[in-house]
Design a protein around this motif. Structure first.
Motif, PDB file in Angstrom:
ATOM      1  N   ARG A   1       0.817  -1.214   0.000  1.00 56.73           N
ATOM      2  CA  ARG A   1       0.000   0.000   0.000  1.00 56.73           C
ATOM      3  C   ARG A   1       0.848   1.261   0.000  1.00 56.73           C
ATOM      4  NH1 ARG A   1      -2.619   1.322   5.582  1.00 56.73           N
ATOM      5  NH2 ARG A   1      -0.403   1.816   5.890  1.00 56.73           N
ATOM      6  N   ASP A   2       1.906   1.259   0.797  1.00 57.39           N
ATOM      7  CA  ASP A   2       2.691   2.463   1.045  1.00 57.39           C
ATOM      8  C   ASP A   2       3.853   2.647   0.089  1.00 57.39           C
ATOM      9  OD1 ASP A   2       1.125   3.089   3.365  1.00 57.39           O
ATOM     10  OD2 ASP A   2       2.234   1.541   4.446  1.00 57.39           O
ATOM     11  N   GLY A   3       4.155   1.614  -0.724  1.00 61.32           N
ATOM     12  CA  GLY A   3       5.366   1.664  -1.521  1.00 61.32           C
ATOM     13  C   GLY A   3       6.570   1.326  -0.647  1.00 61.32           C
ATOM     14  N   ARG A   4       7.686   1.076  -1.277  1.00 69.58           N
ATOM     15  CA  ARG A   4       8.877   0.709  -0.526  1.00 69.58           C
ATOM     16  C   ARG A   4       9.521   1.943   0.120  1.00 69.58           C
ATOM     17  NH1 ARG A   4       9.427  -4.368   1.263  1.00 69.58           N
ATOM     18  NH2 ARG A   4       8.660  -5.823  -0.310  1.00 69.58           N
ATOM     19  N   ILE A   5       9.844   1.808   1.418  1.00 64.95           N
ATOM     20  CA  ILE A   5      10.524   2.858   2.163  1.00 64.95           C
ATOM     21  C   ILE A   5      11.845   2.270   2.630  1.00 64.95           C
ATOM     22  CG2 ILE A   5      10.424   4.405   4.153  1.00 64.95           C
ATOM     23  CD1 ILE A   5       7.363   4.280   3.949  1.00 64.95           C
ATOM     24  N   ALA A   6      12.946   2.754   2.070  1.00 64.10           N
ATOM     25  CA  ALA A   6      14.250   2.112   2.267  1.00 64.10           C
ATOM     26  C   ALA A   6      14.634   2.009   3.735  1.00 64.10           C
ATOM     27  CB  ALA A   6      15.321   2.887   1.501  1.00 64.10           C
ATOM     28  N   GLU A   7      14.396   3.068   4.504  1.00 65.68           N
ATOM     29  CA  GLU A   7      14.796   3.064   5.917  1.00 65.68           C
ATOM     30  C   GLU A   7      14.089   1.984   6.713  1.00 65.68           C
ATOM     31  OE1 GLU A   7      13.650   5.644   4.034  1.00 65.68           O
ATOM     32  OE2 GLU A   7      13.954   7.501   5.160  1.00 65.68           O
ATOM     33  N   LEU A   8      12.867   1.653   6.299  1.00 62.41           N
ATOM     34  CA  LEU A   8      12.122   0.609   6.995  1.00 62.41           C
ATOM     35  C   LEU A   8      12.522  -0.767   6.486  1.00 62.41           C
ATOM     36  CD1 LEU A   8       8.568   2.230   7.166  1.00 62.41           C
ATOM     37  CD2 LEU A   8      10.469   2.403   8.780  1.00 62.41           C
ATOM     38  N   ASP A   9      12.815  -0.864   5.212  1.00 55.86           N
ATOM     39  CA  ASP A   9      13.209  -2.149   4.649  1.00 55.86           C
ATOM     40  C   ASP A   9      14.551  -2.631   5.198  1.00 55.86           C
ATOM     41  OD1 ASP A   9      10.916  -2.377   3.137  1.00 55.86           O
ATOM     42  OD2 ASP A   9      11.826  -1.539   1.323  1.00 55.86           O
ATOM     43  N   ASN A  10      15.448  -1.688   5.519  1.00 56.12           N
ATOM     44  CA  ASN A  10      16.761  -2.106   6.030  1.00 56.12           C
ATOM     45  C   ASN A  10      16.883  -1.964   7.546  1.00 56.12           C
ATOM     46  OD1 ASN A  10      17.336   0.609   6.642  1.00 56.12           O
ATOM     47  ND2 ASN A  10      18.645   0.913   4.854  1.00 56.12           N
ATOM     48  N   ASN A  11      15.754  -1.712   8.201  1.00 56.48           N
ATOM     49  CA  ASN A  11      15.713  -1.642   9.669  1.00 56.48           C
ATOM     50  C   ASN A  11      16.529  -0.494  10.254  1.00 56.48           C
ATOM     51  OD1 ASN A  11      14.092  -3.922   9.714  1.00 56.48           O
ATOM     52  ND2 ASN A  11      15.800  -5.323  10.001  1.00 56.48           N
ATOM     53  N   SER A  12      16.781   0.537   9.480  1.00 53.90           N
ATOM     54  CA  SER A  12      17.497   1.694  10.010  1.00 53.90           C
ATOM     55  C   SER A  12      16.680   2.394  11.087  1.00 53.90           C
ATOM     56  CB  SER A  12      17.813   2.695   8.891  1.00 53.90           C
ATOM     57  OG  SER A  12      18.671   2.130   7.939  1.00 53.90           O
ATOM     58  N   VAL A  13      15.387   2.420  10.900  1.00 56.44           N
ATOM     59  CA  VAL A  13      14.462   3.024  11.862  1.00 56.44           C
ATOM     60  C   VAL A  13      13.199   2.172  11.909  1.00 56.44           C
ATOM     61  CG1 VAL A  13      15.287   5.389  11.510  1.00 56.44           C
ATOM     62  CG2 VAL A  13      13.412   4.511  10.110  1.00 56.44           C
ATOM     63  N   THR A  14      12.390   2.412  12.912  1.00 61.12           N
ATOM     64  CA  THR A  14      11.049   1.842  12.936  1.00 61.12           C
ATOM     65  C   THR A  14      10.097   2.844  12.290  1.00 61.12           C
ATOM     66  OG1 THR A  14      10.516   2.831  15.085  1.00 61.12           O
ATOM     67  CG2 THR A  14      11.550   0.640  15.099  1.00 61.12           C
ATOM     68  N   SER A  15       8.903   2.406  11.976  1.00 63.15           N
ATOM     69  CA  SER A  15       7.933   3.329  11.377  1.00 63.15           C
ATOM     70  C   SER A  15       7.613   4.470  12.341  1.00 63.15           C
ATOM     71  CB  SER A  15       6.663   2.583  10.973  1.00 63.15           C
ATOM     72  OG  SER A  15       6.025   1.994  12.089  1.00 63.15           O
ATOM     73  N   SER A  16       7.601   4.193  13.637  1.00 61.57           N
ATOM     74  CA  SER A  16       7.343   5.244  14.627  1.00 61.57           C
ATOM     75  C   SER A  16       8.465   6.270  14.644  1.00 61.57           C
ATOM     76  CB  SER A  16       7.197   4.630  16.022  1.00 61.57           C
ATOM     77  OG  SER A  16       6.051   3.827  16.102  1.00 61.57           O
ATOM     78  N   GLU A  17       9.708   5.804  14.576  1.00 63.04           N
ATOM     79  CA  GLU A  17      10.832   6.742  14.540  1.00 63.04           C
ATOM     80  C   GLU A  17      10.810   7.581  13.274  1.00 63.04           C
ATOM     81  OE1 GLU A  17      14.572   4.827  16.777  1.00 63.04           O
ATOM     82  OE2 GLU A  17      13.765   3.553  15.188  1.00 63.04           O
ATOM     83  N   LEU A  18      10.418   6.979  12.170  1.00 63.08           N
ATOM     84  CA  LEU A  18      10.332   7.706  10.905  1.00 63.08           C
ATOM     85  C   LEU A  18       9.355   8.869  11.029  1.00 63.08           C
ATOM     86  CD1 LEU A  18      11.258   7.522   7.847  1.00 63.08           C
ATOM     87  CD2 LEU A  18       9.073   6.370   7.457  1.00 63.08           C
ATOM     88  N   GLN A  19       8.190   8.595  11.605  1.00 65.66           N
ATOM     89  CA  GLN A  19       7.188   9.644  11.781  1.00 65.66           C
ATOM     90  C   GLN A  19       7.629  10.685  12.799  1.00 65.66           C
ATOM     91  OE1 GLN A  19       2.944   7.705  11.478  1.00 65.66           O
ATOM     92  NE2 GLN A  19       4.395   6.168  12.201  1.00 65.66           N
ATOM     93  N   ALA A  20       8.228  10.223  13.895  1.00 63.90           N
ATOM     94  CA  ALA A  20       8.684  11.150  14.932  1.00 63.90           C
ATOM     95  C   ALA A  20       9.738  12.111  14.389  1.00 63.90           C
ATOM     96  CB  ALA A  20       9.234  10.371  16.118  1.00 63.90           C
ATOM     97  N   ALA A  21      10.582  11.633  13.481  1.00 65.38           N
ATOM     98  CA  ALA A  21      11.603  12.501  12.895  1.00 65.38           C
ATOM     99  C   ALA A  21      10.961  13.611  12.067  1.00 65.38           C
ATOM    100  CB  ALA A  21      12.555  11.680  12.036  1.00 65.38           C
ATOM    101  N   HIS A  22       9.866  13.294  11.389  1.00 70.36           N
ATOM    102  CA  HIS A  22       9.169  14.314  10.594  1.00 70.36           C
ATOM    103  C   HIS A  22       8.438  15.305  11.491  1.00 70.36           C
ATOM    104  CE1 HIS A  22       6.738  16.271   7.566  1.00 70.36           C
ATOM    105  NE2 HIS A  22       5.631  15.856   8.161  1.00 70.36           N
TER     106      HIS A  22
END
Length: 230
Positions: free
Chosen positions: A95-116
């Motif tokens: 649904r969301d398309g590929r997000i590289a940071e999530l695919d390689n475990n650099s961040v969690t989805s929560s951290e991704l949103q918190a950074a924004h």
């Protein structure tokens, strides 16, 4: 000030809004299509519930963001500054398309949103419960075999505020730890989508394993995390 503002009024957001309104909270719901599309939901909520814009929802004391993860950047970061934000979002690549940071475990989805959202106090919660079970599984504190909701947060005050709210809505709470540990309650983990009590959630969290990736972060330590003092 509105008690709870909902950004996203779909299955999860709408379900939580119904529960909050039934518990006496002052609720404002919003979606991407405009407040005029939410008349039926507002009528169902009753009381002081009303529809508004995303900015109006963001002005509430607590904000619940329940939207497709791919749309998280549409939520205005400045309007959420300093707020406790409960985000219920999951990463679904189909649904969301590929997000590289999530695919390689650099961040969690929560951290991704918190950074924004930058200065927002983010709490992960209600992402692992099927929407149709939000109302059916809510029960008073002390109920035998009460369903538990796992949460993750970096801010102690936000964690406490979310815990109090979730208890009032009808669920026990299990603290997973920091947002970096929120992967333990994401899709495809042992407890995702299951009705579990506190002890069962703790077992599921402890048994969760994260796929390793040479481009990702150092693997997380076994759960539970070290005792926090702040």
């Amino acid at each position: 000030m509105t008690d709870i503002g909902f950004i996203g009024a779909g299955n999860i957001g709408g379900g939580l809004a119904r529960l909050a309104a039934a518990r006496g909270y002052d609720v404002l719901v919003s979606n991407s299509r405009g407040p005029e599309t939410l008349g039926e939901l507002v009528a169902e909520l009753g009381g002081t519930a009303r529809a508004g814009t995303t900015l109006e929802a963001a002005a509430a004391r607590i904000v619940v963001v329940s939207i497709p993860l791919k749309d998280y950047q549409t939520v205005p970061a400045e309007a959420l500054a300093g707020k406790t934000v409960i985000e219920t979002n999951n990463y679904y690549p189909q649904r969301d398309g590929r997000i590289a940071e999530l695919d390689n475990n650099s961040v969690t989805s929560s951290e991704l949103q918190a950074a924004h959202w930058r200065t927002t106090k983010v709490v992960k919660a209600f992402n692992a419960i099927p929407a149709d079970q939000i109302s059916t599984d809510a029960s008073p504190a002390g109920t035998a075999n009460r369903r538990a909701i796992a949460i993750a947060a970096d801010d102690a005050a936000a964690r406490a505020e979310a815990t109090e709210l979730i208890d009032r809505l009808g669920f026990d709470v299990v603290d997973v730890g920091a947002l970096a540990e929120s992967w333990r309650i994401e899709p495809e983990t042992p407890g995702y989508g299951k009705r579990e009590t506190v002890s069962q959630v703790e077992t599921s969290i402890a048994s969760a394993q994260r796929a390793s990736d040479p481009g990702g972060r150092v693997p997380s330590l076994p759960w539970p995390p070290p005792i926090r003092t702040a």
